[in-house]
Design an enzyme around this catalytic site. Structure first.
Site, short mmCIF file in Angstrom:
data_model
loop_
_atom_site.label_atom_id
_atom_site.label_comp_id
_atom_site.label_asym_id
_atom_site.label_seq_id
_atom_site.Cartn_x
_atom_site.Cartn_y
_atom_site.Cartn_z
CB SER A 41 32.23 9.27 17.21
OG SER A 41 31.10 9.23 18.07
CG ASP A 53 34.96 10.10 13.42
OD1 ASP A 53 35.98 10.36 12.76
OD2 ASP A 53 34.35 10.95 14.11
N GLY A 93 34.87 19.97 18.43
CA GLY A 93 33.99 20.68 19.36
C GLY A 93 33.82 22.15 18.99
CB SER A 112 31.60 22.02 13.68
OG SER A 112 30.99 20.85 13.23
O1 G3H Z 1 35.51 12.92 16.57
C1 G3H Z 1 34.83 13.14 17.51
C2 G3H Z 1 33.35 13.36 17.42
O2 G3H Z 1 33.07 14.63 16.90
C3 G3H Z 1 32.70 13.29 18.77
O3 G3H Z 1 32.90 12.09 19.35
O4 G3H Z 1 30.64 11.12 19.65
O5 G3H Z 1 32.64 10.26 20.89
O6 G3H Z 1 31.60 12.49 21.47
P1 G3H Z 1 31.89 11.45 20.44
P1 13P Z 2 33.50 18.66 14.83
O1 13P Z 2 32.62 18.09 15.88
O2 13P Z 2 34.38 19.75 15.35
O3 13P Z 2 32.73 19.04 13.62
O4 13P Z 2 34.53 17.50 14.38
C1 13P Z 2 34.04 16.34 13.78
C2 13P Z 2 35.13 15.35 13.54
O5 13P Z 2 36.25 15.68 13.23
C3 13P Z 2 34.78 13.93 13.66
O6 13P Z 2 35.88 13.10 13.45
ZN ZN Z 3 37.70 13.84 14.18
#
Ligand code: G3H
Ligand code: 13P
Ligand code: ZN
Length: 284
Positions: free
Chosen positions: A50, A82, A181, A211
């Site tokens: 991500s 991502d 989240g 999740s």
């Molecule tokens: O798609 C989003 C991820 O679940 C979380 O993103 O690693 O930038 O907090 P992050």
């Molecule tokens: P969650 O953290 O809700 O599992 O979502 C993950 C996600 O969609 C990353 O792109």
């Molecule tokens: Zn996502």
């Protein structure tokens, strides 16, 4: 094996009627957990980074870890960006060795999202990198989309059709009621919408924010046509809980390996459970 694009993995998933898990990695222990789980389940796997992961670990470290992981693995492994934010970032990731990218133009007006996705695809195709795009608003749980706002935020089937036709994208992330989240309540997925989208597009559908979505809803979504399921939060929960458990037992522990080792094991276990749920065990 070297890193593979997600196109082949998702084509096989389509033929077999299962989904491939896309698990977010932020550090070495999570990379190792993803691979250990995929190996134990003999499953193909997508490792994704991500914006936060890139900021935390750096593109080079993520690519290097994923390359080693894939080379030593007996199962196919993809490294996917991502929620890529810009053309420039996607190019940096491709150059660094990502085998797949997501360009997330979902906040842009429809035509701009189409144009940005097309620009990315023009380059990615030439070097064998697959591209995922997003249409509709997949919020954070804090966004709390109201029922009467569904039509404004969720993916419109007609737009999905037009988007796929105009871009030729490899996979499409849709908004059907999931959010990133931890959920406050139990998420309700808009299955009739997913069915409609599915009847209008043949490219693999991606479910974000998976999740905390009940197992039966995930199974139903896969039955309808979801082929990539994104999981991050459940890994974080398992990983950090295991760290907490170690430190609660012995608050004087100072060896990071004694804290992160059990966390890696806990992450492996939750990822194995998800792989089994998605039906990709034994499909490597
Ligand atoms: O798609 C989003 C991820 O679940 C979380 O993103 O690693 O930038 O907090 P992050
Ligand atoms: P969650 O953290 O809700 O599992 O979502 C993950 C996600 O969609 C990353 O792109
Ligand atoms: Zn996502």
């Amino acid at each position: 094996m070297s890193l593979v694009s997600i196109s082949d993995l998702l084509k096989k998933a389509e033929a077999g009627g299962y989904a491939v898990g896309a698990f977010n990695c932020n550090n070495m222990e999570i990379v190792q957990a993803i691979i250990a789980a995929a190996e134990a389940e003999k499953s193909p796997v997508i490792m994704q980074a991500s914006q936060g992961a890139i900021k935390y670990a750096g593109i080079e470290y993520i690519t290097a870890m994923a390359k080693i992981a894939a080379e030593n693995a007996s199962v196919p492994v993809a490294l996917h960006l991502d929620h890529g934010t810009s053309f420039e970032q996607v190019m940096m990731c491709i150059r660094s060795g990502f085998s797949s990218v997501m360009i997330d133009g979902s906040k842009l007006p429809f035509d701009d999202n189409v144009e940005l996705t097309k620009r990315v695809i023009a380059v990615a195709r030439a070097v064998g990198v697959s591209v995922e795009a997003e249409l509709g608003k997949i919020g954070g749980t804090e966004d709390d989309i109201h029922v009467d706002e569904k039509d404004a935020f969720f993916t419109k089937p007609e737009e999905a059709k037009e988007f796929v036709e105009r871009t030729g994208v490899d996979a499409l992330a849709v908004a059907i009621g999931t959010a990133h989240g931890q959920y406050k309540g139990i998420p309700e997925l808009d299955f009739p919408r997913l069915e409609k989208i599915r009847s209008m597009i043949r490219v693999p559908i991606v479910l974000h924010g998976s999740s905390g979505v009940p197992d039966d809803a995930i199974e139903k979504a896969i039955k309808i046509g979801v082929r990539k399921v994104n999981i991050d939060t459940n890994i974080r929960e398992a990983f950090v809980q295991a760290c907490r458990d170690v430190l609660n037992k012995d608050s004087k522990e100072i060896d990071p390996r004694k804290v992160l080792g059990p966390a890696r094991e806990a992450a492996t276990e939750i990822i194995r459970e998800k792989i089994r749920l998605f039906g990709s065990s034994g499909k490597a």
